[in-house]
Design an enzyme around this catalytic site. Structure first.
Site, mmCIF file in Angstrom:
data_model
loop_
_atom_site.group_PDB
_atom_site.id
_atom_site.type_symbol
_atom_site.label_atom_id
_atom_site.label_comp_id
_atom_site.label_asym_id
_atom_site.label_seq_id
_atom_site.Cartn_x
_atom_site.Cartn_y
_atom_site.Cartn_z
ATOM 1 C CG HIS A 459 -1.764 1.244 1.341
ATOM 2 N ND1 HIS A 459 -2.934 1.435 1.099
ATOM 3 C CD2 HIS A 459 -1.497 2.173 1.994
ATOM 4 C CE1 HIS A 459 -3.561 2.474 1.208
ATOM 5 N NE2 HIS A 459 -2.716 3.419 1.784
ATOM 6 C CD GLU A 460 1.692 3.818 3.731
ATOM 7 O OE1 GLU A 460 2.171 4.880 3.110
ATOM 8 O OE2 GLU A 460 0.602 3.437 4.308
ATOM 9 C CG HIS A 463 0.602 6.582 -0.599
ATOM 10 N ND1 HIS A 463 -0.459 7.180 -0.975
ATOM 11 C CD2 HIS A 463 0.101 6.066 0.669
ATOM 12 C CE1 HIS A 463 -1.642 7.092 -0.377
ATOM 13 N NE2 HIS A 463 -1.249 6.355 0.824
ATOM 14 C CG HIS A 466 0.174 9.254 -6.779
ATOM 15 N ND1 HIS A 466 -0.946 9.343 -5.859
ATOM 16 C CD2 HIS A 466 -0.045 9.739 -8.026
ATOM 17 C CE1 HIS A 466 -1.877 10.104 -6.683
ATOM 18 N NE2 HIS A 466 -1.279 10.340 -7.985
#
Length: 670
Positions: A459-460, A463, A466
């Protein structure tokens, strides 16, 4: 004193020179950085030249270079490696930064130049990104109060400083309370049910925290601690949950009421009926009605699903299942119904293997990225690892820093920060960091993850991607500078690769034997995925609805006692399930009282609508194909805030988002 912030870093990618940075450098850098930016802004606002896009908007984009350098480093350190000195600086500088922002956004001559450009925008010949930048600048000034009277502007300034001071106090109180509430036990027998390596890590944690000979379970940010699923001793489970949900009751209960009142008053001054209305007006949701409708739609099926799970737990346990029992008996159901044992899985999830052969492997397959560890480049802590990221053709892309272990100086949770924000205008390339809170193993032992921690790592890194992929001209749009209810979407999409068969087979190998996770264990793991979704959805929705209750208060409303307000809000929303505490209770809900998610915690489920729909799109289009990754990167991940987020989503999906995939995923279609 030579201050390393006073000039741009000469390290690759302008990586901050952490080896040179000392606490005493921060305050002088903040002060000079604010003074320099105010001088730059005043030169724009006071110019005798007619306003142009270049001499006004672009000039503002170029301003504040020193301030941005020190902010990026300081606020990462205040979260990841704090100290009494850092906390004192944060308490002093937070209200001053709020006042600094107001000095820019409430500058009437400056706003007049922006407004003149906006009114003439059709004739300026701007490209799409520049036009959007002008529009967003005008919106930012208006939302700050640029058109208010002098008296109302002054009250907004005062409120902003008071809120910043209170939010910093909330976070620092929680930091202290979380450490003080760590569960200390005297014997390994009390930790029966935990794996040997987890018990060894608790002993190591005890030594690190000054409890030699004892075992310490430090608390994660959220209510239900992961050890609750495994601890055999019911009283130890009760003590652990009580320590978790009791945080902040003394130190933060009055602060949260004060923050909610201040935010409601500010919203009213700015023309909104509540802080939630103010926030959502600038998000993809658009209206409070849209958010309320989504949350209300999910509550009944989630509660019904949780009730069915509770019946299964009661049947197996033979008695009443309390909040500190739920995770434990859920684990028993998984073992009984699906033959899944969380402890059985951990040996297959060794940190470095998950990172290199899971997270990085998926990024290579989908996006063509490769990673080289740079031991020659310093991190801000000895445990921080630095990786250089390359495109498929070998072109350098940026730096990724990984800070994976929990420590006394780090706040709980997991997050991503940008240390350098990329933009074409400033010629900067991305430097991003992921922080997790994995228990550090004893010396020489492997770091074995829970499956939840594996998901968090993916998940991280979503980020991080992104931020790494950001290809925008203007810093305003860089990386994760998108609406709050869109920012979690790319990270949630990246979680899909944790269980993608090709990826899982590549990293899920026994840390001692190298043997892959048995196929039948993988099958059982997938079969068990839906069990527990009722609990997880109720836990999340309770927190989201608490946030919503606090921030839909109108100006002048008196919430009263924080605990009583919380209980009434959950009851009114139909989400008060005694055996399932909210993921965050009010007094330790840092997301909404300290970290910028106020009236925005709904964004996780709002983003998951997009995420689940996108996962379905990947499956429909062949999964880990480079063409899929390139399309998602080109149309969405690289665009930051430079395009409307839902327009970017449509460019990938080919239509508006649908909620059905989310309902299917969470078992809410019955």
């Amino acid at each position: 004193m030579t201050n390393p912030f006073f000039s741009a870093s000469t390290l690759p990618y302008e990586l901050p020179p952490f080896a040179e940075i000392r606490e005493e450098h921060y305050l002088p850098a903040f002060e000079r950085g604010m003074a320099e930016q105010l001088a730059e802004v005043e030169a724009v606002a006071g110019s005798a030249e007619p306003a142009t896009f270049e001499n006004t908007v672009v000039a503002l984009e170029r301003s504040g270079a020193l301030l941005h350098r020190v902010e990026n480093v300081f606020f990462n350190q205040s979260s990841a490696d704090t100290s009494e000195g850092v906390q004192a600086i944060e308490a002093e500088i937070s209200p001053r930064l709020a006042a600094h922002g107001d000095a820019i956004l409430l500058n009437r001559p400056l706003f007049a130049r922006i407004e003149a450009l906006y009114q003439a925008r059709e004739g300026l010949g701007l490209d799409a990104e520049s036009l959007r930048l002008l529009e967003r600048y005008r919106t930012r000034f208006l939302r700050a109060g640029a058109q208010l009277t002098e008296a109302d502007q002054q009250r907004v300034r005062d409120l902003n400083q008071e809120i910043a001071t209170a939010a910093t106090a909330f976070e620092q109180n929680l930091f202290a309370d979380t450490r003080a509430a760590a569960l200390v036990v005297d014997s390994a027998e009390e930790l029966a049910g935990l794996s040997p390596d987890a018990i060894a890590a608790a002993a190591e944690n005890g030594r690190a925290l000054g409890h030699d000979g004892s075992y310490v379970l430090s608390l994660k940010n959220y209510s239900n601690q992961p050890e609750l699923a495994l601890l055999d001793h019911r009283e130890v489970r009760r003590r652990l949950l009580a320590a978790s949900v009791g945080r902040g009751l003394e130190s933060n209960r009055e602060l949260v009421v004060r923050i909610a009142r201040l935010r409601a008053e500010r919203a009213a001054l700015l023309g909104f009926e509540s802080h939630a209305a103010y926030e959502v007006a600038d998000q993809t949701a658009g209206t409070t009605e849209a958010v309320a409708e989504l949350l209300a739609r999910l509550v009944p099926p989630a509660v019904a699903n949780a009730a069915r799970e509770a019946e299964a737990l009661a049947e197996l346990s033979g008695g009443e299942v309390r909040a500190w029992d739920w995770a434990y008996w859920s684990e028993k159901v998984r073992r009984a119904e699906y033959d899944i044992d969380a402890a059985e899985m951990r040996p297959y999830f060794e940190l470095d293997r998950v990172l290199r052969d899971g997270v990085f492997f998926a990024a290579r397959k989908v996006y063509g990225l490769t990673f080289t560890e740079r031991t020659d480049l310093p991190g801000y802590h000895p445990e921080v690892r630095v990786f250089e990221v390359f495109e498929e053709d070998g072109t350098p892309l940026g730096l990724f820093l990984g800070d994976f272990f929990a420590r006394e100086s780090k706040r709980g949770g997991a997050w991503m920060n940008a240390l350098v924000q990329p933009s074409e205008l400033l010629g900067q390339r991305p430097v991003v960091v992921n922080n997790l809170n994995i228990a550090k193993p004893s010396s020489g032992e492997p770091a074995l993850l829970t499956f939840d921690e594996v998901h968090t790592l993916f998940h991280e890194f979503g980020h991080a991607l992104h931020g790494l992929f950001s290809r925008v001209r203007y810093p305003f749009f860089s990386g994760l500078r998108v609406p709050r209810d869109f920012v979690e979407y790319p990270s949630q999409v990246n979680e899909m690769w944790a269980v993608w068969p090709e990826v899982l087979a590549n990293y899920a190998r026994h840390h001692e034997t190298g043997e892959p996770m048995p196929a039948e264990l993988v099958e059982r793991m997938h079969a068990a995925e839906r069990f527990g979704q009722g609990f997880l959805t109720v836990e999340y929705l309770a927190a989201a609805l608490l946030d919503w209750a606090w921030h839909t208060l109108p100006a002048g409303a008196e919430p009263g006692d924080a605990e009583a307000f919380e209980a009434a809000a959950l009851e009114k929303a139909g989400i008060a399930v005694e055996a399932i505490p909210p993921r965050y209770r009010t007094t330790y809900f840092a997301h909404i009282f300290a970290w910028g998610y106020a009236a925005g915690y709904y964004s996780y489920i709002w983003s998951e609508v997009l995420d689940a729909d996108t996962v379905e799109w990947f499956r429909e289009n062949g999964g880990m194909r480079r063409e899929n990754g390139e399309l998602l990167r080109r149309e969405l991940l690289s665009r930051g805030g430079s395009v409307d987020p839902l327009t970017a989503f449509r460019a990938v999906r080919g239509r508006d988002p649908e909620i059905r995939p989310l309902l299917d995923r969470r078992g809410l279609t019955g």
